[in-house]
Design a protein around this motif. Structure first.
Motif, PDB file in Angstrom:
ATOM      1  N   VAL A 183       0.855  -1.189   0.000  1.00  6.72           N
ATOM      2  CA  VAL A 183       0.000   0.000   0.000  1.00  6.72           C
ATOM      3  C   VAL A 183       0.897   1.248   0.000  1.00  6.72           C
ATOM      4  N   VAL A 184       0.690   2.104  -1.003  1.00  7.70           N
ATOM      5  CA  VAL A 184       1.513   3.323  -1.109  1.00  7.70           C
ATOM      6  C   VAL A 184       0.633   4.545  -0.885  1.00  7.70           C
ATOM      7  N   ASP A 185       0.896   5.277   0.194  1.00  9.15           N
ATOM      8  CA  ASP A 185       0.129   6.502   0.489  1.00  9.15           C
ATOM      9  C   ASP A 185       0.972   7.404   1.383  1.00  9.15           C
ATOM     10  N   ASP A 186       0.869   8.715   1.166  1.00 13.57           N
ATOM     11  CA  ASP A 186       1.686   9.631   1.972  1.00 13.57           C
ATOM     12  C   ASP A 186       1.085   9.861   3.354  1.00 13.57           C
ATOM     13  N   SER A 209       5.792   6.859   0.114  1.00 14.80           N
ATOM     14  CA  SER A 209       5.962   7.645  -1.109  1.00 14.80           C
ATOM     15  C   SER A 209       6.290   6.717  -2.261  1.00 14.80           C
ATOM     16  N   GLY A 210       6.206   7.251  -3.452  1.00 18.05           N
ATOM     17  CA  GLY A 210       6.540   6.475  -4.638  1.00 18.05           C
ATOM     18  C   GLY A 210       7.977   5.991  -4.595  1.00 18.05           C
ATOM     19  N   GLU A 211       8.856   6.879  -4.137  1.00 17.14           N
ATOM     20  CA  GLU A 211      10.274   6.539  -4.056  1.00 17.14           C
ATOM     21  C   GLU A 211      10.498   5.356  -3.122  1.00 17.14           C
ATOM     22  N   GLU A 212       9.807   5.435  -1.960  1.00 17.73           N
ATOM     23  CA  GLU A 212       9.932   4.361  -0.966  1.00 17.73           C
ATOM     24  C   GLU A 212       9.416   3.048  -1.545  1.00 17.73           C
ATOM     25  N   ALA A 213       8.316   3.131  -2.291  1.00 14.48           N
ATOM     26  CA  ALA A 213       7.726   1.931  -2.891  1.00 14.48           C
ATOM     27  C   ALA A 213       8.711   1.270  -3.838  1.00 14.48           C
ATOM     28  N   ILE A 214       9.419   2.093  -4.657  1.00 17.70           N
ATOM     29  CA  ILE A 214      10.392   1.542  -5.604  1.00 17.70           C
ATOM     30  C   ILE A 214      11.543   0.866  -4.872  1.00 17.70           C
ATOM     31  N   THR A 215      12.017   1.522  -3.786  1.00 20.67           N
ATOM     32  CA  THR A 215      13.077   0.909  -2.985  1.00 20.67           C
ATOM     33  C   THR A 215      12.618  -0.449  -2.462  1.00 20.67           C
ATOM     34  N   TYR A 216      11.374  -0.479  -1.987  1.00 18.47           N
ATOM     35  CA  TYR A 216      10.834  -1.730  -1.435  1.00 18.47           C
ATOM     36  C   TYR A 216      10.762  -2.814  -2.510  1.00 18.47           C
ATOM     37  N   SER A 226      12.455  -3.014  -5.303  1.00 24.29           N
ATOM     38  CA  SER A 226      13.772  -3.471  -5.780  1.00 24.29           C
ATOM     39  C   SER A 226      14.394  -4.472  -4.826  1.00 24.29           C
ATOM     40  N   SER A 227      14.109  -4.288  -3.494  1.00 26.15           N
ATOM     41  CA  SER A 227      14.706  -5.210  -2.518  1.00 26.15           C
ATOM     42  C   SER A 227      13.964  -6.551  -2.498  1.00 26.15           C
ATOM     43  N   ARG A 228      12.735  -6.561  -2.949  1.00 27.26           N
ATOM     44  CA  ARG A 228      11.968  -7.818  -2.953  1.00 27.26           C
ATOM     45  C   ARG A 228      11.345  -8.048  -4.325  1.00 27.26           C
ATOM     46  N   PRO A 229      12.159  -8.385  -5.314  1.00 27.31           N
ATOM     47  CA  PRO A 229      11.592  -8.524  -6.656  1.00 27.31           C
ATOM     48  C   PRO A 229      10.579  -9.669  -6.729  1.00 27.31           C
ATOM     49  N   SER A 230       9.490  -9.413  -7.424  1.00 25.95           N
ATOM     50  CA  SER A 230       8.388 -10.357  -7.694  1.00 25.95           C
ATOM     51  C   SER A 230       7.831 -11.048  -6.451  1.00 25.95           C
ATOM     52  N   GLU A 231       7.914 -10.331  -5.310  1.00 31.91           N
ATOM     53  CA  GLU A 231       7.295 -10.867  -4.094  1.00 31.91           C
ATOM     54  C   GLU A 231       5.877 -10.319  -3.990  1.00 31.91           C
ATOM     55  N   VAL A 232       5.766  -9.052  -4.436  1.00 32.30           N
ATOM     56  CA  VAL A 232       4.495  -8.342  -4.280  1.00 32.30           C
ATOM     57  C   VAL A 232       3.558  -8.693  -5.420  1.00 32.30           C
ATOM     58  N   VAL A 233       2.353  -9.092  -5.051  1.00 33.63           N
ATOM     59  CA  VAL A 233       1.371  -9.494  -6.047  1.00 33.63           C
ATOM     60  C   VAL A 233       0.487  -8.316  -6.424  1.00 33.63           C
ATOM     61  N   LEU A 234       0.189  -7.505  -5.412  1.00 31.81           N
ATOM     62  CA  LEU A 234      -0.763  -6.415  -5.646  1.00 31.81           C
ATOM     63  C   LEU A 234      -0.234  -5.105  -5.070  1.00 31.81           C
ATOM     64  N   ASP A 292       9.970  -1.422 -14.941  1.00 29.98           N
ATOM     65  CA  ASP A 292      11.082  -2.112 -14.276  1.00 29.98           C
ATOM     66  C   ASP A 292      10.693  -3.336 -13.448  1.00 29.98           C
ATOM     67  N   PHE A 293       9.442  -3.411 -13.019  1.00 27.33           N
ATOM     68  CA  PHE A 293       9.075  -4.525 -12.107  1.00 27.33           C
ATOM     69  C   PHE A 293       7.939  -5.342 -12.702  1.00 27.33           C
ATOM     70  N   ASN A 294       7.992  -5.537 -14.010  1.00 29.61           N
ATOM     71  CA  ASN A 294       6.857  -6.165 -14.674  1.00 29.61           C
ATOM     72  C   ASN A 294       7.134  -7.631 -15.010  1.00 29.61           C
ATOM     73  N   ALA A 295       8.126  -8.196 -14.299  1.00 31.16           N
ATOM     74  CA  ALA A 295       8.454  -9.605 -14.548  1.00 31.16           C
ATOM     75  C   ALA A 295       7.227 -10.461 -14.309  1.00 31.16           C
ATOM     76  N   PRO A 296       6.950 -11.416 -15.219  1.00 32.69           N
ATOM     77  CA  PRO A 296       5.723 -12.204 -15.049  1.00 32.69           C
ATOM     78  C   PRO A 296       5.809 -13.070 -13.797  1.00 32.69           C
ATOM     79  N   PRO A 297       4.721 -13.196 -13.047  1.00 31.67           N
ATOM     80  CA  PRO A 297       3.445 -12.545 -13.357  1.00 31.67           C
ATOM     81  C   PRO A 297       3.478 -11.068 -12.971  1.00 31.67           C
ATOM     82  N   PRO A 298       3.061 -10.176 -13.878  1.00 29.36           N
ATOM     83  CA  PRO A 298       3.096  -8.752 -13.532  1.00 29.36           C
ATOM     84  C   PRO A 298       2.189  -8.453 -12.345  1.00 29.36           C
ATOM     85  N   PRO A 299       2.660  -7.562 -11.429  1.00 30.63           N
ATOM     86  CA  PRO A 299       1.824  -7.238 -10.267  1.00 30.63           C
ATOM     87  C   PRO A 299       0.539  -6.498 -10.686  1.00 30.63           C
TER      88      PRO A 299
END
Lengths: 125, 456
Positions: free
Chosen positions: A5-8, A36-43, A45-53, A75-82
């Motif tokens: 969940v991404v929200d300021d 923030s969006g930046e924080e979401a990207i950091t998250y 990148s550290s956990r690739p393809s862990e997040v489903v939604l 950048d994070f659209n590896a199948p299955p895309p989230p």
């Protein structure tokens, strides 16, 4: 199912945790939060393809939800895309159109109807 | 009576007649002139008397009377130089004539002896007479010339007087015109002042309009939380009740649920007060400024209006996105200001700042630039002063615009978008209302910074 969940607004975390307490306790959902969006990207990148939604607010200081969405699809659209759902207080058709063009799976308006949201999540899970 | 006497009588008549003509007695001394005019009558009367009495004495009087009359005439016209010279011309001759006649009568022997002397004296007095008459005539001419000049001067003066009166009339007319114009202008000024007040009011309302969307968003947000946390709390209570009815309740879970419930209620109250503080701020902004200074939390004011300005602009332009931050000096404490007025200034600076970054964002759209629109407010305590800086990295302004931005009605925005009063009012509020200063620094294409300094 891992949901980011991404929200300021910091209180969004408490709200989601309580709204989904049973589901979290059952192990049905696993919640992660970014302010923030930046924080979401950091998250991500550290956990690739862990997040489903990903549930993301559109209007945030700094990187907006749309930019985040563009990054995710690039950048994070590896199948299955989230699955990405955009949330906004301004439910105008232009924003909805833009979200769809950028590859959002859904478009929700604030205030969120958690009953509807839960159902939507269950169909994905 | 002999030829000599007749010639004497005629001579005096001639002298009197010339006196009248030369001195213009008819016009100058009209009453006396009557006597001069009728001198011939006296002359004839004296000749008649002399003939009747057979005495020479009355004839001797002719010269004396003529001398007296000429003398009196000259006396009447005494300031006249020509008249005096004329008298000086005739007097010796007339005196001699009368005196010698008397001497001849009384001392004929003596007269006979000195006949030559008397004759030459008479001749000399005649030469004297002619010479002085020439002088007198010249003087008379000079006098006439002088009089003519005076007359010309007088005529000129009359002309000037007439012109003066004409001018005075014109001046009066002009004065009346100017007075009526002045009254008209005063009326216009009064109307302008009223219009200005209306404009200031509508500027305030316009800025409130800009705020409305931001306010709606800012109120909706906490209200969503209030509703959500309230609903979740109901769920929590249901869960606690369920747990309570179980044969073997889990006290740890109940405790956890109660803690969450307490937290939720705190959040409800928190978000509730956030919403009401925004409403209070809005009311304060729309209310006519009391002009009352009061201890104010400047940091809160700076932050609150920053959010309102951002969301106000966002509501108008959905694609707009910018980051904004407040770097606040916690040591600021309460500062005595007029909160509504300062709020308007801040709102104005923020709106302009967001407008500037939005313009730059639009201009650079499509380019592969990493432009990140940013608006920052900074508060700091500098000695005895409070410094508020509103900085943006927007389009910036050239020098030519910088010098004019505090002028009323100056705006770079398209017609209908800006009243051009915002910064001019802000300037008045800071300088006149708070005794502070407001400065602007800007570089085209790099950004703008407004610096407000207030005496703490």
């Amino acid at each position: 199912m891992k949901i980011l969940v991404v929200d300021d607004e910091p209180d969004v975390k408490d709200l989601f945790e309580q709204r989904f307490r049973r589901e979290v306790r059952n192990g049905e959902f696993e919640l992660a939060f970014a302010n923030s969006g930046e924080e979401a990207i950091t998250y991500l990148s550290s956990r690739p393809s862990e997040v489903v939604l990903i549930l993301s607010d559109i209007n945030m200081p700094g990187m907006s939800g749309f930019e985040l969405l563009r990054h995710i699809r690039a950048d994070f659209n590896a199948p299955p895309p989230p699955v990405v759902m955009m949330i906004t207080a301004y439910g105008d058709p232009e924003s909805q159109q833009q979200a769809a063009t950028l590859g959002a799976n859904d478009f929700l308006t604030k205030p969120l109807d958690f009953t509807v949201l839960k159902e939507k999540l269950r169909t994905i899970a | 009576m002999d030829e000599d006497e007749i010639s004497s009588s005629l001579f005096t008549l001639l002298i009197i007649w010339q006196t009248r003509r030369f001195l213009d007695t008819k016009n100058r001394v009209p009453q006396w002139d009557w006597w001069l005019k009728n001198y011939w009558f006296i002359n004839v009367a004296l000749i008649g008397l002399s003939t009747v009495t057979d005495e020479d004495f009355p004839l001797r009087l002719i010269w004396l009377i003529a001398l007296g009359m000429v003398g009196y005439t000259v006396h009447l016209l005494s300031p006249n130089q020509a008249a005096r010279t004329a008298f000086l011309a005739v007097a010796p001759f007339m005196v001699l004539m009368s005196v010698f006649k008397v001497i001849e009568d009384l001392f004929p022997k003596f007269a006979k002896t000195y006949d030559n002397f008397i004759d030459s004296a008479v001749s000399f007095s005649l030469i004297w007479l002619v010479a002085f008459l020439i002088v007198a005539s010249r003087q008379k001419k000079a006098l006439i010339k002088l009089e003519q000049e005076r007359e010309i001067e007088a005529a000129e003066r009359r002309k000037i007087e007439a012109r003066k009166q004409e001018l005075e009339y014109l001046v009066a007319q002009r004065t009346a015109e100017i007075t009526s114009q002045k009254e008209e202008l005063e009326q216009a000024l009064t109307e302008l002042k009223a219009t200005q007040n209306q404009l200031i009011h509508s500027e305030k309302m316009a800025s409130l309009g800009e705020l409305t969307a931001g306010i709606a968003h800012e109120i909706q947000n906490p209200l969503n939380f209030v509703n959500n946390f309230a609903e979740v709390s109901v769920e929590l209570i249901d869960e606690i009740a369920d747990e309570h009815h179980k044969p073997n309740p889990d006290p740890q879970l109940t405790d956890e649920l109660l803690t969450d419930l307490r937290q939720n209620l705190q959040k409800i109250s928190q978000h509730g007060s956030r919403a009401s503080s925004i409403v209070r701020g809005m009311l304060q902004h729309s209310r006519a400024s009391s002009g009352q200074r009061e201890p104010t939390d400047l940091n809160a004011l700076c932050e609150e209006y920053l959010r309102l300005a951002y969301h106000g602009l966002r509501a108008k332009d959905k694609t707009f996105n910018a980051s904004f931050s407040a770097e606040l000096d916690a040591s600021l404490g309460l500062v005595t200001v007029v909160p509504q007025d300062l709020g308007r200034v801040l709102l104005n600076l923020y709106t302009n700042a967001f407008y500037a970054v939005q313009s730059r964002q639009k201009a650079e759209q499509g380019q592969t630039s990493s432009y990140q629109p940013t608006v920052t407010v900074t508060t700091e305590c500098v000695g005895n002063e409070v410094r508020i800086r509103v900085r943006d990295n927007g389009v910036g302004m050239p020098e030519s615009i910088l010098t004019k931005i505090f002028q009323p009605f100056f705006t770079t925005k398209p017609t209908g978008e800006g009243t051009g009063l915002g910064l001019s009012l802000s300037y008045d509020i800071i300088t006149k209302g708070h005794g502070g200063t407001i400065e602007v620094k800007s570089r085209e294409g790099e950004g703008t910074e407004f610096i407000i300094e207030l005496p703490a």
